[in-house]
Design a protein around this motif. Structure first.
Motif, PDB file in Angstrom:
ATOM      1  N   ASP A   1      38.948 -32.176  25.843  1.00 49.11           N
ATOM      2  CA  ASP A   1      39.523 -32.054  27.103  1.00 49.11           C
ATOM      3  C   ASP A   1      40.971 -32.228  27.292  1.00 49.11           C
ATOM      4  O   ASP A   1      41.436 -31.401  28.034  1.00 49.11           O
TER       5      ASP A   1
ATOM      6  N   ASP B   1      43.292 -29.128  28.641  1.00 49.53           N
ATOM      7  CA  ASP B   1      44.420 -29.454  29.953  1.00 49.53           C
ATOM      8  C   ASP B   1      45.807 -29.365  29.596  1.00 49.53           C
ATOM      9  O   ASP B   1      46.630 -28.795  30.205  1.00 49.53           O
TER      10      ASP B   1
ATOM     11  N   ASN C   1      34.801 -35.034  22.271  1.00 47.23           N
ATOM     12  CA  ASN C   1      34.701 -34.321  23.385  1.00 47.23           C
ATOM     13  C   ASN C   1      36.073 -34.786  24.171  1.00 47.23           C
ATOM     14  O   ASN C   1      36.613 -34.041  24.939  1.00 47.23           O
TER      15      ASN C   1
ATOM     16  N   SER D   1      37.785 -21.911  32.136  1.00 47.97           N
ATOM     17  CA  SER D   1      37.337 -22.978  31.157  1.00 47.97           C
ATOM     18  C   SER D   1      36.764 -22.342  30.072  1.00 47.97           C
ATOM     19  O   SER D   1      36.367 -21.346  29.634  1.00 47.97           O
TER      20      SER D   1
END
Length: 467
Positions: free
Chosen positions: A267, A271, A263, A310
């Motif tokens: 992320d 980004d 996870n 997202s």
């Protein structure tokens, strides 16, 4: 030689230009260098459009035929000729700025057999002359975005506290285990050997060597001391895939992060992708508008959507279920345990989620040996980032940190543990949870430009049968 860049002329609003360390008065005579892209004549005036490679915009040069008879400028008219024009800038409603010529120097003549006489050429034709295609607007734009994207990648990782490491190009290990390495040798073509071991003992390194397919294994070793590292360099695969997405030599970005699970690395990957796209959008306005005009319709909207949306996340098992329940007839049938094909990936991104999506927890048997085994004994903590229009763009995983599990996975694949002793040492001595991903640079460049063929993202593409 001292001259004013064309980009400076169009982008500098002041009355003075600073170019190559020299200050020029915009109201005086300035020297401008470039190649002639087009030329034409009217009764009283001749026109040259020149470009010096600093911007997509051409500078129009006005030649007063009363002051300069044709013999004076005739050799500057052929397309491809390189010139240095001295002149005064005049505001133009149509062109922004024009240069009214005061004198002319021919730097390099160009004969009529110059292959880029037409204004437009097909990409297929330009692939036959890769040494000349950087002189076209299309490849100027591609290579300038390539440069900006490279800088954006380094900027992101530097800002986030990563250390840039250079991993070997010549290696003895096949990271992916697919057997698609180019061999490196100094042996003569007719070198003899009773066995493979004897043959390789005669070679430069005394053992079999090849060009790297990935810097990951060495990158993991560096991360165990530096915490967060990234590599950005050339990689090579002798894969006989003559498709629009495969090249034998390509560049790859591979970060490795200690104390990070799946996870965490997802992320970071999300980004990272958003950051570098935003950087390109902000710094390549002319180029992005050009690609949109050349057929990459909706490019701006698509990229802005990625930056401000997202990313979705779905397990491989659920993705297979979505595909099976879609009612679509795929060329490649789907069932649990098969690797996803481009048609499956694009369906998920373009029709189901309508945005980038991470597909997680793939079956162990279709993924690499180094990926962390999940408690179910069937899947690994791996993910692919799929994006609309392309499919897979990032391969990502948490690495197996348990020595015994990693060694068992290698033995199951018939990999000699002794050959990977140094890699296994990272699990023997103070192992930690760590994760990383690989991004194919050229595929990312295709995504942000809308370029459809990987051969058009490389200065000199290396593909099957083409060197």
């Amino acid at each position: 030689m001292k001259h004013v860049d064309i980009a400076v002329i169009f982008n500098c609003p002041s009355k003075e230009y600073v170019s190559h360390g020299q200050i020029y008065d915009m109201e005086g005579v300035i020297p401008v260098c470039g190649w002639v892209r087009t030329s034409r004549e009217s009764k009283n005036v001749a026109f040259l459009e020149i470009n010096d490679g600093t911007t997509l915009r051409n500078l129009q040069v006005i030649i007063d035929k009363e002051k300069f008879p044709r013999p004076y400028y005739e050799k500057a008219m052929p397309v491809g000729t390189s010139v240095c024009v001295y002149g005064r800038l005049v505001r133009s409603e149509r062109n922004g700025e024009e240069l009214h010529m005061e004198s002319l120097e021919i730097l390099g003549e160009c004969p009529q057999d110059f292959p880029l006489q037409k204004k437009y050429h097909t990409l297929e034709y330009l692939r036959t002359i890769p040494h000349l295609r950087p002189r076209t607007r299309y490849f100027e734009a591609v290579l300038r975005v390539r440069s900006t994207l490279s800088y954006a990648i380094h900027h992101y990782f530097r800002y986030e506290g990563f250390t840039y490491v250079h991993t070997p190009i010549i290696t003895g290990s096949d990271c992916e285990g697919a057997g698609e390495m180019f061999r490196v040798t100094t042996n003569a073509w007719d070198a003899k050997g009773e066995t493979a071991e004897e043959y390789y003992r005669q070679d430069f390194f005394g053992t079999k060597a090849g060009l790297t397919v990935s810097g990951q294994l060495e990158g993991e070793m560096a991360a165990m001391g530096l915490g967060r590292i990234y590599t950005f360099g050339p990689t090579f695969r002798a894969e006989h895939s003559n498709t629009t997405r495969h090249a034998a030599e390509f560049w790859q970005i591979e970060p490795e992060v200690c104390f990070a699970d799946l996870n965490d690395i997802m992320d970071i990957a999300e980004d990272f992708i958003k950051s570098i796209i935003e950087d390109v959008i902000g710094n390549c306005l002319d180029e992005m508008e050009y690609f949109e005009s050349q057929g990459a319709k909706g490019l701006w909207d698509r990229l802005n959507s990625v930056v401000h949306t997202s990313f979705a996340r779905v397990s491989y098992t659920d993705a297979i279920d979505l595909l099976k329940r879609s009612g679509k007839e795929f060329r490649y049938p789907v069932d649990w345990g098969v690797d996803l094909q481009t048609e499956h990936e694009r369906y998920l991104t373009e029709e189901v989620f309508k945005k980038p999506v991470f597909v997680t927890d793939y079956p162990m048997d279709i993924k690499a040996f180094y990926m962390k085994q999940n408690p179910d004994g069937k899947t690994v903590a791996a993910t692919d980032l799929l994006v609309p229009g392309i499919g897979e763009i990032i391969g990502c995983s948490e690495r197996e940190a348990d020595y015994n599990k990693l060694a068992a996975a290698m033995e199951k694949r018939g990999m000699p543990l002794e050959a990977y002793r140094e890699y296994l040492d990272t699990r023997r001595y103070g192992s930690v949870p760590h994760s990383g991903f690989g991004l194919g640079f050229e595929r990312m460049l295709m995504y942000v430009t809308g370029v459809q063929n990987i051969r058009d993202t490389l200065l000199f593409p290396r593909t099957v049968g083409s060197l």
